[in-house]
Write an enzyme that holds these catalytic residues in place. Structure first.
Site, mmCIF file in Angstrom:
data_model
loop_
_atom_site.group_PDB
_atom_site.id
_atom_site.type_symbol
_atom_site.label_atom_id
_atom_site.label_comp_id
_atom_site.label_asym_id
_atom_site.label_seq_id
_atom_site.Cartn_x
_atom_site.Cartn_y
_atom_site.Cartn_z
ATOM 1 N N ASP A 176 -15.351 2.659 7.230
ATOM 2 C CA ASP A 176 -14.283 3.548 6.755
ATOM 3 C C ASP A 176 -14.749 4.357 5.558
ATOM 4 O O ASP A 176 -14.420 5.540 5.425
ATOM 5 C CB ASP A 176 -13.027 2.756 6.380
ATOM 6 C CG ASP A 176 -11.989 3.682 5.771
ATOM 7 O OD1 ASP A 176 -11.526 4.576 6.501
ATOM 8 O OD2 ASP A 176 -11.693 3.568 4.575
ATOM 9 N N HIS B 299 0.854 -1.194 0.000
ATOM 10 C CA HIS B 299 0.000 0.000 0.000
ATOM 11 C C HIS B 299 0.886 1.239 0.000
ATOM 12 O O HIS B 299 1.791 1.361 0.823
ATOM 13 C CB HIS B 299 -0.911 0.035 1.235
ATOM 14 C CG HIS B 299 -1.766 1.257 1.253
ATOM 15 N ND1 HIS B 299 -2.964 1.337 0.561
ATOM 16 C CD2 HIS B 299 -1.586 2.463 1.823
ATOM 17 C CE1 HIS B 299 -3.469 2.545 0.721
ATOM 18 N NE2 HIS B 299 -2.655 3.251 1.483
ATOM 19 N N SER C 104 -7.751 3.817 8.955
ATOM 20 C CA SER C 104 -8.480 3.749 7.688
ATOM 21 C C SER C 104 -7.748 2.813 6.714
ATOM 22 O O SER C 104 -8.344 1.897 6.133
ATOM 23 C CB SER C 104 -8.575 5.172 7.116
ATOM 24 O OG SER C 104 -8.963 5.160 5.773
ATOM 25 N N LYS D 129 -8.795 -1.633 5.920
ATOM 26 C CA LYS D 129 -9.070 -2.210 4.598
ATOM 27 C C LYS D 129 -8.064 -3.316 4.263
ATOM 28 O O LYS D 129 -8.420 -4.351 3.711
ATOM 29 C CB LYS D 129 -9.023 -1.103 3.534
ATOM 30 C CG LYS D 129 -10.265 -0.207 3.608
ATOM 31 C CD LYS D 129 -10.166 1.015 2.723
ATOM 32 C CE LYS D 129 -9.239 2.048 3.292
ATOM 33 N NZ LYS D 129 -9.322 3.381 2.759
ATOM 34 N N ARG E 298 -14.497 12.808 6.695
ATOM 35 C CA ARG E 298 -13.231 13.486 7.032
ATOM 36 C C ARG E 298 -12.785 14.392 5.895
ATOM 37 O O ARG E 298 -12.247 15.484 6.121
ATOM 38 C CB ARG E 298 -12.144 12.430 7.313
ATOM 39 C CG ARG E 298 -12.342 11.718 8.645
ATOM 40 C CD ARG E 298 -11.490 10.464 8.719
ATOM 41 N NE ARG E 298 -10.097 10.735 8.442
ATOM 42 C CZ ARG E 298 -9.265 9.884 7.829
ATOM 43 N NH1 ARG E 298 -9.689 8.698 7.433
ATOM 44 N NH2 ARG E 298 -8.016 10.212 7.622
HETATM 45 N N1 URA Z 1 -5.976 6.622 2.419
HETATM 46 C C1 URA Z 1 -6.948 5.979 3.094
HETATM 47 O O1 URA Z 1 -7.412 4.920 2.692
HETATM 48 N N2 URA Z 1 -7.402 6.542 4.221
HETATM 49 C C2 URA Z 1 -6.934 7.696 4.730
HETATM 50 O O2 URA Z 1 -7.379 8.131 5.749
HETATM 51 C C3 URA Z 1 -5.926 8.351 4.003
HETATM 52 C C4 URA Z 1 -5.453 7.779 2.845
#
Ligand code: URA
Length: 430
Positions: A165, A86, A187, A191, A172
């Site tokens: 999320d 990621h 967040s 995932k 947010r």
């Molecule tokens: N990427 C995400 O998936 N969540 C965040 O809060 C910031 C970047």
């Protein structure tokens, strides 16, 4: 139905700098997902978290509650281990494209659930969608089949993973609370943990083109995410990498696919190759396959073979010509000297304004739009030489792109050297 807690009590607890209990966290995430906590209450709590923080245990519980809001995937039936990567997002960051087939070519399956771009950073799915016929949406069964048959999948995350999320991130985004490290870490990791990967390598970007502008905050985010992954049983490692300057020589969807294919052919820009190989090494080691040499698999065409099969498996034609823009505009070097700065954020915004990115989730993107760079910091240039080529189908966009590019590069007298962080800044493991 009477509720276990009152949202206002939870907000004031965090406002007054106290810890949230496990029960409070479980309830507030669940109640927000089902609509019993209002958006204005959750945004107030998010702001209290941004200002007052959460400790490791609170963040772990918050992440677990977000995972519990949806489904979890399970790759344990696969015949090989899994590893995912990621990136926290950057300009010209096309690394997933060569990396996923490269790691698969070395015997580790890569389930890469990706997103579309918003703002100045591009999305992996937008890039791949510039390949004629390629489809981002796969069922869970098709994803599992492709992972077993091909070894790599890059596809859209279904709506079933961490729905809490999805709702919270959208909130947010419009309430000035994206930048809270506990909220970013939970967040991303909710995932990735729900996705079910066995190992995870995080590429945490640092610099103007990234979320984290300085090394200290990037290190804090990386340490928080590594701890969350480790606590959840996922072997997790993070690299801090430079995003002061764009990665490679292109920013824009089809332009980045073209550059990724060059890397898979054994060429391509040095920084893209170096980061791809380094991340591949980390993913293979985290998945227990550190005997493999990813640099060799890139050079001898094995990664390219997997790329072609990966594109075909999702309906794409790896031999089809990529779209090219109807119009181009060149930016020339104004003087002789050494290019010492090329600002990632400004290049990203220019690519976005040319049509490569979107301002709202539902906006279309232009496959061929973007910025091509002809020089990177450290290179000597001559007055009148091409520095950038801007690509778009809609030439009325050139003016706003050129506005943001004003001041995006510095040409210093010959003999000067760029003052930049290294590409690989640090490595964080538990
Ligand atoms: N990427 C995400 O998936 N969540 C965040 O809060 C910031 C970047």
């Amino acid at each position: 139905m009477s509720e276990q807690f009152d949202a206002v009590d939870i907000i004031t607890t965090k406002r007054d700098e106290a810890r949230l209990s496990n029960e409070q966290i479980d309830w507030v995430i669940d109640a927000y997902t089902r609509g019993a906590v209002a958006d204005e209450q959750m945004s107030s709590l998010a702001m209290a978290i941004l200002l007052n923080g959460m400790d490791r245990e609170e963040i772990a519980r918050w992440t677990a509650a977000m995972i519990a809001s949806g489904e979890r995937m399970d790759f344990s039936s696969l015949s090989r281990p899994t590893a995912d990567k990621h990136s926290t997002g950057g300009v010209g960051d096309k690394i997933t494209l060569p990396l996923a087939p490269l790691v698969a070519a070395c015997g580790v399956a890569v389930p890469q659930l990706s997103g579309r771009g918003l703002g100045h950073t591009g999305g992996t799915l937008d890039k791949l969608e510039s390949i004629p016929g390629w489809q981002a949406d796969l069922s869970n069964e098709a994803m599992l089949r492709q992972l077993e048959d091909v070894g790599a999948v890059v596809c859209a995350a279904g709506s079933g993973l961490a729905p809490a999320d999805k709702k919270l991130y959208a909130l947010r985004d419009v309430t000035g609370t994206v930048e809270a490290i506990p909220l970013i870490a939970s967040s991303i990791m909710s995932k990735k943990i729900a996705e079910g990967t066995g190992a995870l390598v995080l590429d945490v970007k640092v610099g103007s083109g990234a979320f984290m502008k300085d090394v200290e905050s990037a290190r804090e985010l990386a340490e928080t995410m590594v701890a969350l992954g480790t606590d959840a049983g996922v072997t997790t490692v993070a690299l801090l990498t430079n995003m002061q300057v764009p990665l490679g020589l292109t920013a824009g969807n089809a332009l980045e696919v073209r550059e990724s294919v060059e890397v898979l052919q054994g060429g391509g820009p040095k920084d893209v190759v170096e980061l791809t190989v380094e991340l591949a090494r980390e993913m293979l080691a985290a998945a227990g396959r550190d005997g493999e040499d990813p640099a060799a698999a890139l050079q001898d065409g094995r990664a390219m073979d997997v790329w072609r099969r990966m594109i075909v498996a999702q309906g794409g034609d790896p031999d089809a010509a990529l779209p090219t823009a109807r119009e181009t505009h060149e930016v020339l070097a104004p003087a002789d000297g050494v290019l010492t700065e090329l600002d990632a954020y400004k290049i990203g915004v220019a690519a976005w304004r040319l049509g490569a990115g979107r301002a709202r989730k539902e906006d279309p993107v232009q496959a061929a739009a973007g910025v091509e760079m002809h020089a990177k910091p450290g290179v000597t240039v001559r007055a009148g030489e091409r520095l950038l080529t801007l690509h778009t189908d809609t030439p009325e966009r050139f003016e706003r792109a050129l506005d943001v590019l004003d001041g995006s590069f510095t040409i210093a007298p010959e003999g000067s050297r760029p003052d930049l962080l290294p590409l690989l800044i640090d490595r964080i493991a538990d």
